[in-house]
Design an enzyme around this catalytic site. Structure first.
Site, mmCIF file in Angstrom:
data_model
loop_
_atom_site.group_PDB
_atom_site.id
_atom_site.type_symbol
_atom_site.label_atom_id
_atom_site.label_comp_id
_atom_site.label_asym_id
_atom_site.label_seq_id
_atom_site.Cartn_x
_atom_site.Cartn_y
_atom_site.Cartn_z
ATOM 1 N N THR A 72 -15.327 -1.542 -14.307
ATOM 2 C CA THR A 72 -15.112 -2.857 -13.340
ATOM 3 C C THR A 72 -15.736 -3.954 -14.271
ATOM 4 O OG1 THR A 72 -16.129 -3.576 -11.259
ATOM 5 C CG2 THR A 72 -17.532 -2.289 -12.362
ATOM 6 N N SER A 73 -14.805 -4.892 -13.556
ATOM 7 C CA SER A 73 -14.836 -6.236 -14.010
ATOM 8 C C SER A 73 -15.956 -7.303 -13.836
ATOM 9 C CB SER A 73 -13.541 -7.183 -13.762
ATOM 10 O OG SER A 73 -13.472 -7.550 -12.484
ATOM 11 N N ARG A 81 1.705 2.058 -3.426
ATOM 12 C CA ARG A 81 0.654 2.508 -4.257
ATOM 13 C C ARG A 81 0.035 4.089 -3.766
ATOM 14 N NH1 ARG A 81 -4.037 -1.740 -3.821
ATOM 15 N NH2 ARG A 81 -5.363 -0.431 -4.976
ATOM 16 N N ALA A 90 -12.388 4.462 -20.846
ATOM 17 C CA ALA A 90 -13.724 5.370 -19.990
ATOM 18 C C ALA A 90 -13.238 6.876 -20.467
ATOM 19 C CB ALA A 90 -12.921 5.125 -18.800
ATOM 20 N N ILE A 143 -9.660 3.042 -4.292
ATOM 21 C CA ILE A 143 -9.037 3.543 -2.983
ATOM 22 C C ILE A 143 -8.112 4.926 -3.465
ATOM 23 C CG2 ILE A 143 -9.015 1.518 -1.702
ATOM 24 C CD1 ILE A 143 -6.284 1.147 -2.063
ATOM 25 N N ASP A 144 -8.088 5.234 -4.625
ATOM 26 C CA ASP A 144 -7.361 6.440 -4.953
ATOM 27 C C ASP A 144 -8.349 7.610 -4.852
ATOM 28 O OD1 ASP A 144 -8.279 5.247 -8.422
ATOM 29 O OD2 ASP A 144 -8.902 7.052 -7.634
ATOM 30 N N CYS A 190 -6.605 3.253 12.944
ATOM 31 C CA CYS A 190 -5.955 2.697 14.219
ATOM 32 C C CYS A 190 -6.891 1.581 14.636
ATOM 33 C CB CYS A 190 -5.852 3.651 15.439
ATOM 34 S SG CYS A 190 -5.034 2.951 16.975
ATOM 35 N N HIS A 211 -14.530 0.659 -0.833
ATOM 36 C CA HIS A 211 -13.159 -0.125 -0.215
ATOM 37 C C HIS A 211 -12.506 0.544 0.494
ATOM 38 C CE1 HIS A 211 -14.649 -3.107 -3.654
ATOM 39 N NE2 HIS A 211 -15.395 -3.468 -2.517
ATOM 40 N N TYR A 238 0.784 -1.235 0.017
ATOM 41 C CA TYR A 238 -0.107 0.062 -0.048
ATOM 42 C C TYR A 238 0.756 1.268 0.087
ATOM 43 C CZ TYR A 238 -4.113 -2.950 0.287
ATOM 44 O OH TYR A 238 -5.110 -3.885 -0.045
HETATM 45 C C1 BV8 Z 1 -17.574 -8.996 1.731
HETATM 46 C C2 BV8 Z 1 -8.969 -3.509 -1.394
HETATM 47 C C3 BV8 Z 1 -19.174 -9.705 3.321
HETATM 48 C C4 BV8 Z 1 -8.224 -2.232 -1.532
HETATM 49 C C5 BV8 Z 1 -10.700 -4.766 -2.634
HETATM 50 C C6 BV8 Z 1 -17.225 -16.179 -3.594
HETATM 51 C C7 BV8 Z 1 -18.228 -16.095 -4.659
HETATM 52 C C8 BV8 Z 1 -18.620 -14.591 -4.552
HETATM 53 C C9 BV8 Z 1 -18.042 -13.599 -3.469
HETATM 54 C C10 BV8 Z 1 -17.008 -14.104 -2.854
HETATM 55 C C11 BV8 Z 1 -16.662 -15.673 -2.744
HETATM 56 N N1 BV8 Z 1 -15.858 -15.759 -2.029
HETATM 57 C C12 BV8 Z 1 -15.611 -14.611 -1.148
HETATM 58 C C13 BV8 Z 1 -16.569 -13.573 -1.730
HETATM 59 C C14 BV8 Z 1 -16.706 -12.209 -1.279
HETATM 60 C C15 BV8 Z 1 -15.483 -11.262 -1.780
HETATM 61 C C16 BV8 Z 1 -15.395 -11.324 -3.285
HETATM 62 O O1 BV8 Z 1 -16.133 -10.735 -3.954
HETATM 63 N N2 BV8 Z 1 -14.363 -12.292 -3.750
HETATM 64 C C17 BV8 Z 1 -14.388 -12.217 -5.285
HETATM 65 C C18 BV8 Z 1 -12.979 -12.319 -5.729
HETATM 66 C C19 BV8 Z 1 -14.994 -13.476 -5.515
HETATM 67 N N3 BV8 Z 1 -15.822 -10.134 -1.353
HETATM 68 C C20 BV8 Z 1 -15.253 -9.270 -0.149
HETATM 69 O O2 BV8 Z 1 -14.910 -10.143 0.608
HETATM 70 C C21 BV8 Z 1 -15.931 -8.262 0.264
HETATM 71 N N4 BV8 Z 1 -16.567 -8.423 1.504
HETATM 72 O O3 BV8 Z 1 -18.259 -9.836 0.967
HETATM 73 O O4 BV8 Z 1 -18.023 -9.063 3.267
HETATM 74 C C22 BV8 Z 1 -20.405 -8.661 3.707
HETATM 75 C C23 BV8 Z 1 -20.804 -8.084 2.323
HETATM 76 C C24 BV8 Z 1 -21.750 -7.206 2.428
HETATM 77 C C25 BV8 Z 1 -22.564 -7.122 3.566
HETATM 78 C C26 BV8 Z 1 -22.027 -7.841 4.781
HETATM 79 C C27 BV8 Z 1 -21.048 -8.825 4.632
HETATM 80 C C28 BV8 Z 1 -14.772 -7.267 0.323
HETATM 81 C C29 BV8 Z 1 -14.639 -6.866 -0.955
HETATM 82 C C30 BV8 Z 1 -13.231 -5.776 -1.006
HETATM 83 C C31 BV8 Z 1 -12.100 -6.323 -1.457
HETATM 84 N N5 BV8 Z 1 -11.074 -5.139 -1.404
HETATM 85 N N6 BV8 Z 1 -9.973 -3.791 -2.617
HETATM 86 C C32 BV8 Z 1 -7.368 -2.504 -2.495
HETATM 87 O O5 BV8 Z 1 -6.312 -3.045 -2.455
HETATM 88 O O6 BV8 Z 1 -7.549 -1.831 -3.641
HETATM 89 S S1 BV8 Z 1 -11.486 -5.455 -4.007
HETATM 90 C C33 BV8 Z 1 -10.383 -4.985 -5.275
HETATM 91 O O7 BV8 Z 1 -11.249 -5.619 -6.399
HETATM 92 C C34 BV8 Z 1 -10.285 -3.516 -5.745
HETATM 93 O O8 BV8 Z 1 -10.990 -2.771 -4.674
HETATM 94 C C35 BV8 Z 1 -11.127 -3.266 -7.053
HETATM 95 O O9 BV8 Z 1 -11.543 -2.067 -7.062
HETATM 96 C C36 BV8 Z 1 -12.176 -4.403 -6.742
HETATM 97 C C37 BV8 Z 1 -12.778 -4.688 -8.123
HETATM 98 O O10 BV8 Z 1 -12.130 -4.867 -9.388
HETATM 99 P P1 BV8 Z 1 -12.102 -3.839 -10.303
HETATM 100 O O11 BV8 Z 1 -12.372 -2.463 -9.747
HETATM 101 O O12 BV8 Z 1 -13.412 -4.235 -11.136
HETATM 102 O O13 BV8 Z 1 -10.870 -3.673 -10.937
HETATM 103 P P2 BV8 Z 1 -10.537 -5.116 -12.149
HETATM 104 O O14 BV8 Z 1 -9.069 -5.045 -12.298
HETATM 105 O O15 BV8 Z 1 -11.278 -6.428 -11.643
HETATM 106 O O16 BV8 Z 1 -11.454 -4.772 -13.533
HETATM 107 C C38 BV8 Z 1 -11.034 -3.548 -14.312
HETATM 108 C C39 BV8 Z 1 -12.050 -3.404 -15.327
HETATM 109 O O17 BV8 Z 1 -11.502 -2.330 -16.087
HETATM 110 C C40 BV8 Z 1 -11.899 -4.399 -16.514
HETATM 111 O O18 BV8 Z 1 -13.281 -5.030 -16.761
HETATM 112 C C41 BV8 Z 1 -11.268 -3.903 -17.511
HETATM 113 O O19 BV8 Z 1 -11.681 -4.317 -18.765
HETATM 114 C C42 BV8 Z 1 -11.654 -2.292 -17.297
HETATM 115 N N7 BV8 Z 1 -10.559 -1.412 -17.950
HETATM 116 C C43 BV8 Z 1 -9.295 -1.431 -17.924
HETATM 117 N N8 BV8 Z 1 -8.917 -0.420 -18.548
HETATM 118 C C44 BV8 Z 1 -9.945 0.316 -18.805
HETATM 119 C C45 BV8 Z 1 -11.198 -0.334 -18.413
HETATM 120 N N9 BV8 Z 1 -12.252 0.215 -18.571
HETATM 121 C C46 BV8 Z 1 -12.347 1.442 -19.157
HETATM 122 N N10 BV8 Z 1 -11.303 2.079 -19.835
HETATM 123 C C47 BV8 Z 1 -10.067 1.478 -19.331
HETATM 124 N N11 BV8 Z 1 -9.007 2.580 -19.875
#
Ligand code: BV8
Length: 235
Positions: free
Chosen positions: A176-177, A58, A220, A92-93, A116, A108, A55
């Site tokens: 977002t993916s 970043r 975007a 988180i930016d 803390c 997030h 972090y």
């Molecule tokens: C929770 C931390 C309970 C900070 C992040 C099994 C099945 C389903 C769900 C789960 C499972 N097992 C566990 C879970 C839950 C889990 C989850 O979803 N896991 C996934 C991996 C399966 N989720 C959690 O644990 C969450 N908490 O569920 O708690 C709860 C919930 C609600 C109420 C009560 C209890 C917590 C999730 C948060 C985790 N922390 N980040 C950091 O380090 O940044 S998540 C991380 O992924 C980032 O925050 C990021 O933002 C997020 C999502 O990713 P994206 O933003 O979509 O980025 P990605 O790279 O994936 O995609 C980019 C997209 O942009 C692509 O589509 C690409 O084509 C496109 N792109 C690229 N360039 C461009 C573009 N588009 C336009 N223009 C461009 N130039």
């Protein structure tokens, strides 16, 4: 065009053209490190120094990047839209706020804040964090972590987000993916209500593409300003 409430959900793709890596693209963060090692409470307990380094790198990068045309277009939309608008970002930016967006939720967490684990205080933090960092409130060292929601932790402001989703007429997902829940499920909550509009603005179709009634694919910095112009021209 009905003047309704807009929710924009943004992900890492909106910041990609500003120079910040996404997560799941081939050159994304998760191609370099395992999320289990740096974005989970377990990873932090196992090796806090490694997580702080992830972090810190970043956070340092934030000073070298700027919002792009997509961030500015959303701020312009908020300024000119007669209805309500809320940006819910997974990022988180700080690029949305630096572009001028006011109604913003970082579900997030935020890279430039520290929390803390001892006294719960959350404070701005722009430099490096480590296990010797002192909390400004309780003055204790060794309990400061990034104010970031890791996998397995509960995202922030879920009540406020859910309420806004139940009152929104237009839901737009940008960069977002659709892999991470609960964010990836927001579109389903909106589309289940009649009379709502769902739009995906992304480089490529996301995991949840079939859930959106409309989509524009491209960088975007191009598709978001074009969509904002379309909305404002239809007023
Ligand atoms: C929770 C931390 C309970 C900070 C992040 C099994 C099945 C389903 C769900 C789960 C499972 N097992 C566990 C879970 C839950 C889990 C989850 O979803 N896991 C996934 C991996 C399966 N989720 C959690 O644990 C969450 N908490 O569920 O708690 C709860 C919930 C609600 C109420 C009560 C209890 C917590 C999730 C948060 C985790 N922390 N980040 C950091 O380090 O940044 S998540 C991380 O992924 C980032 O925050 C990021 O933002 C997020 C999502 O990713 P994206 O933003 O979509 O980025 P990605 O790279 O994936 O995609 C980019 C997209 O942009 C692509 O589509 C690409 O084509 C496109 N792109 C690229 N360039 C461009 C573009 N588009 C336009 N223009 C461009 N130039």
């Amino acid at each position: 065009m009905t003047i309704g409430n807009i929710i924009v959900l943004s992900g890492a793709g909106i910041s990609q053209e500003s120079g910040l890596a996404t997560f799941r693209d081939s050159d994304g963060e998760w191609s370099r490190v395992r999320l289990e090692d740096v974005a989970t409470p377990e990873g932090y307990r196992r090796d806090p120094a490694r997580v702080h380094a992830f972090y810190n790198a970043r956070r340092q990068q934030l000073g070298q990047v700027k919002p792009n045309a997509a961030h500015f277009a959303l701020a312009r939309l908020e300024e000119s839209w007669p209805g309500q608008m809320l940006v819910v970002t997974q990022n988180i930016d700080d690029l949305h706020e630096r572009a001028g967006t006011k109604a913003l939720i970082h579900m997030h967490g935020e890279l430039n804040k520290a929390r803390c684990d001892l006294c719960g205080s959350i404070a701005p933090w722009s430099g490096d964090l480590n296990q010797q960092s002192h909390c400004g409130d309780c003055r204790q060292a060794g309990h400061l972590r990034p104010h970031v929601v890791w996998f397995g932790e509960i995202p922030l402001e879920m009540g406020r987000i859910s309420k806004a989703l139940n009152q929104c007429h237009l839901f737009v997902a940008v960069g977002t993916s659709g892999n991470v829940y609960p964010a990836a499920g927001f579109v389903s909550q909106v589309r289940s209500r009649p009379g709502t509009r769902t739009v995906e603005l992304n480089l490529l179709p996301s995991e949840g593409a079939s859930l959106f009634a409309e989509a524009n694919y491209g960088p975007a910095s191009e598709v978001v300003p074009a969509f904002v112009d379309h909305l404002l021209n239809s007023l």
